[in-house]
Design an enzyme around this catalytic site. Structure first.
Site, PDB file in Angstrom:
ATOM      1  N   GLU A   1       3.338  -5.522  12.303  1.00  0.00           N
ATOM      2  CA  GLU A   1       2.383  -4.417  12.129  1.00  0.00           C
ATOM      3  C   GLU A   1       1.287  -4.933  11.212  1.00  0.00           C
ATOM      4  OE1 GLU A   1       2.514  -1.677  13.724  1.00  0.00           O
ATOM      5  OE2 GLU A   1       4.487  -1.970  14.570  1.00  0.00           O
TER       6      GLU A   1
ATOM      7  N   GLY B   1       1.866  -6.213   7.251  1.00  0.00           N
ATOM      8  CA  GLY B   1       0.953  -6.842   6.294  1.00  0.00           C
ATOM      9  C   GLY B   1      -0.321  -7.266   6.988  1.00  0.00           C
TER      10      GLY B   1
ATOM     11  N   THR C   1      -3.241  -9.488   9.009  1.00  0.00           N
ATOM     12  CA  THR C   1      -3.236 -10.175  10.301  1.00  0.00           C
ATOM     13  C   THR C   1      -3.050 -11.684  10.141  1.00  0.00           C
ATOM     14  OG1 THR C   1      -4.443  -8.440  11.407  1.00  0.00           O
ATOM     15  CG2 THR C   1      -4.672 -10.627  12.361  1.00  0.00           C
TER      16      THR C   1
ATOM     17  N   CYS D   1      -3.314   1.564   6.337  1.00  0.00           N
ATOM     18  CA  CYS D   1      -3.741   0.833   7.535  1.00  0.00           C
ATOM     19  C   CYS D   1      -4.356   1.774   8.567  1.00  0.00           C
ATOM     20  CB  CYS D   1      -2.563   0.077   8.128  1.00  0.00           C
ATOM     21  SG  CYS D   1      -1.148   1.151   8.382  1.00  0.00           S
TER      22      CYS D   1
ATOM     23  N   THR E   1      -1.476 -13.292   7.701  1.00  0.00           N
ATOM     24  CA  THR E   1      -0.075 -13.568   7.356  1.00  0.00           C
ATOM     25  C   THR E   1       0.783 -13.409   8.605  1.00  0.00           C
ATOM     26  OG1 THR E   1      -0.575 -12.462   5.263  1.00  0.00           O
ATOM     27  CG2 THR E   1       1.714 -13.092   5.620  1.00  0.00           C
TER      28      THR E   1
ATOM     29  N   GLU F   1       7.075   0.307  16.078  1.00  0.00           N
ATOM     30  CA  GLU F   1       8.137   0.840  15.220  1.00  0.00           C
ATOM     31  C   GLU F   1       8.305   2.312  15.550  1.00  0.00           C
ATOM     32  OE1 GLU F   1       6.587  -0.191  11.288  1.00  0.00           O
ATOM     33  OE2 GLU F   1       7.872  -1.966  11.302  1.00  0.00           O
TER      34      GLU F   1
ATOM     35  N   ASN G   1       0.809  -1.234   0.000  1.00  0.00           N
ATOM     36  CA  ASN G   1       0.000   0.000   0.000  1.00  0.00           C
ATOM     37  C   ASN G   1       0.836   1.274   0.000  1.00  0.00           C
ATOM     38  OD1 ASN G   1       0.759  -0.679   2.636  1.00  0.00           O
ATOM     39  ND2 ASN G   1      -0.918   0.481   3.509  1.00  0.00           N
TER      40      ASN G   1
END
Ligand code: NDP
Length: 480
Positions: A248, A226, A228, A282, A230, A461, A150
């Site tokens: 994340e 990416g 949830t 996101c 995955t 992060e 994205n």
């Protein structure tokens, strides 16, 4: 047709199996380049290169590492237009967005962590009459960075820059859907002075090359952004190897609007927080909760604004929304709109695919879509759509707004609109989210912790949090 290459051990190279995957331009639906379909052999080669490079990179000293990362930022900046055009073409986002947000932010990420590392310090804890503890923070070694489609270079560099600044060697995989600016990044590294093997960029499918990164025993930490599902798979795979993990993940963010807010500012920002990057951020607010007394006023004004919110091909200077990232994603978003209708929702704006004229007639365009009349606990209001679709819901009391806001499995971001600051603080304190904006959206200070709670992720992060993640602390005690 342009073939993108992997970048391993300081060299551009073909994938081991010589297989390539189509890279599609979302604005036209045409294949316009080919990307390596890398496999575990390519990851192995990258690990060997990283092992060789680590002693030099980790011991070169922070001033030198900092200067090299500043060079990377400068090199991207010197080819600014090329990066901007490539990001917009690869992702389908308006050129203006790549120009104002994506590429400047990728440059800032390198500069921010290049300078942060100069000020990063470790802790010491004095024990009166007993002794002193001091903590060292050394790089982990080889780390894996896996990023989504994205905000391609923006999120790729958000991981790579702190990992490198802290002295690690990196094996990075961009999304196979948007590989191009990561490839361009690989073309500036040598000139910027990044030693061979320090940053290896391997392209390919998540389930193949991404999986090989997660499973490789020599890769000691994984920073992943990416979906949830995955993230859950990665956690399950990496946990028995005791890898450090930063995840994340997805979100279903509430945008809570109280009647006493500054209406015009809220409205303008809510259009952005709903539909920027085609709703594929996101942090976008996909559930808009509005205090009942202004519900009708909001609804009419919001729709009026959306009538002027032009969806168009990315290079159209008037485009406010471009194409969504892929045909598969477009079909997923359209199916979510159908589900919302089945659940009893009324589409009060948009809801359809847009057919543009040639050469964009096979592109992936969707109208900004607004749905009302759904209960807070239906699938549409609980599951992430990650496209240009929002629901609107009235609420009567602060308690009800909080209860709806907290009803999903996610907890990434929340936006609150109110001029009653006592209330805004109260709500901010109670909602389940890692990031809260009051009377604003997407204002980012790179020093602040970034990440979510519940199924939106693990770890943070940004700023010191990122540098702490990418280093291993060791405590040493000396007796008086
Ligand atoms: P995915 O989870 O599908 O993919 C993310 C990355 O992981 C891609 O590079 C992908 O490769 C790779 N990948 C996929 N499967 C595996 C695997 N088994 N092992 C290792 N790597 C794998 O997410 P999307 O790319 O679809 O991105 C959208 C999602 O990202 C949304 O849920 C969104 O909310 C979330 N997101 C979260 C953010 C946050 O900060 N919390 C920020 C931005 C997005 P490939 O592309 O080849 O499949």
């Amino acid at each position: 047709m342009k073939k993108i290459s992997n970048y391993i051990a300081g060299k551009h190279c073909e994938p081991h199996n010589n297989e390539y995957i189509d890279n599609v331009d979302p604005a036209t639906g045409e294949v316009y380049s080919l990307i390596p379909n890398s496999s575990s052999e390519d990851i192995e080669k990258a690990v060997l290169a990283s092992q060789e490079a680590f002693p030099l990179w980790s011991s070169m000293g922070i001033e030198k590492r900092s200067a090299i990362l500043m060079n990377v930022a400068d090199k991207i900046e010197s080819r600014l237009e090329e990066f901007i055009t490539a990001e917009s073409k690869d992702n389908g986002k308006p050129l203006s967005l790549a120009r104002n947000v994506d590429i400047p932010r990728a440059i800032s990420n390198f500069r921010f962590f290049a300078t942060s590392i100069l000020h990063f310090s470790s802790e010491s804890h004095y024990m009166e009459g007993v002794g002193i503890n001091y903590t060292t923070r050394k790089p982990i070694g080889i780390v894996g960075c896996i990023s989504p489609w994205n905000l391609p270079l923006y999120l790729f560099s958000w991981k790579i820059a702190p990992a490198l600044a802290a002295g690690n060697c990196v094996i990075a995989k961009p999304s196979e859907v948007t590989p191009y600016t990561a490839y361009l990044l690989s073309t500036v590294l040598e000139e910027a002075g990044v030693p061979a093997g320090v940053l290896n960029i391997v392209h390919g499918l998540g389930t193949k090359s991404g999986d090989a990164i997660v499973k490789h025993p020599k890769i000691k930490a994984i920073s992943f952004t990416g979906g949830t599902q995955t993230g859950a798979y990665i956690a399950k795979t990496a946990a028995p190897m005791f890898k450090k993990l930063s995840l994340e993940l997805g979100g279903k963010n509430p945008n809570i609007i109280f009647a006493d807010c500054d209406f015009d500012e809220m409205l303008k920002t809510t259009v952005r927080s709903s539909f920027a990057n085609q709703g594929q951020i996101c942090l976008c607010g996909s559930r808009i909760l509005i205090e009942k007394s202004i519900y009708q006023k909001f609804k009419l004004a919001f729709i009026e604004k959306l009538k002027r919110h032009k969806v168009s091909f990315p290079t159209d200077p008037e485009s406010r929304m471009g194409a969504v990232v892929s045909k598969g994603h477009m079909q997923k978003v359209l199916s979510c709109i159908e589900l919302a209708k089945k659940e009893g929702g009324e589409v009060i704006f948009g809801g359809n695919q847009i057919k543009m004229s040639a050469p964009y007639d096979n592109g992936f365009y969707i109208e900004p879509t607004v749905i009302e009349g759904l209960p807070y606990n239906c699938k549409t209001n609980q599951e992430e759509i990650f496209g240009p679709v929002v629901t609107i819901m009235p609420f009567e009391t602060e308690e009800e707004a909080i209860q709806i806001a907290n009803s999903t499995e996610y907890g990434l971001a929340t936006t609150i609109w109110s001029n009653d600051l006592k209330r805004a603080h109260r709500v901010a304190d109670t909602v389940h989210a890692g990031i809260i904006w009051i009377n604003a959206w997407l204002i980012r200070d790179l020093r602040t912790p970034f990440g979510g709670v519940k199924s939106s992720g693990v770890g943070r992060e940004g700023g010191w949090e990122a540098l702490r993640f990418f280093t291993e602390p060791k405590n040493i005690f000396i007796k008086h």
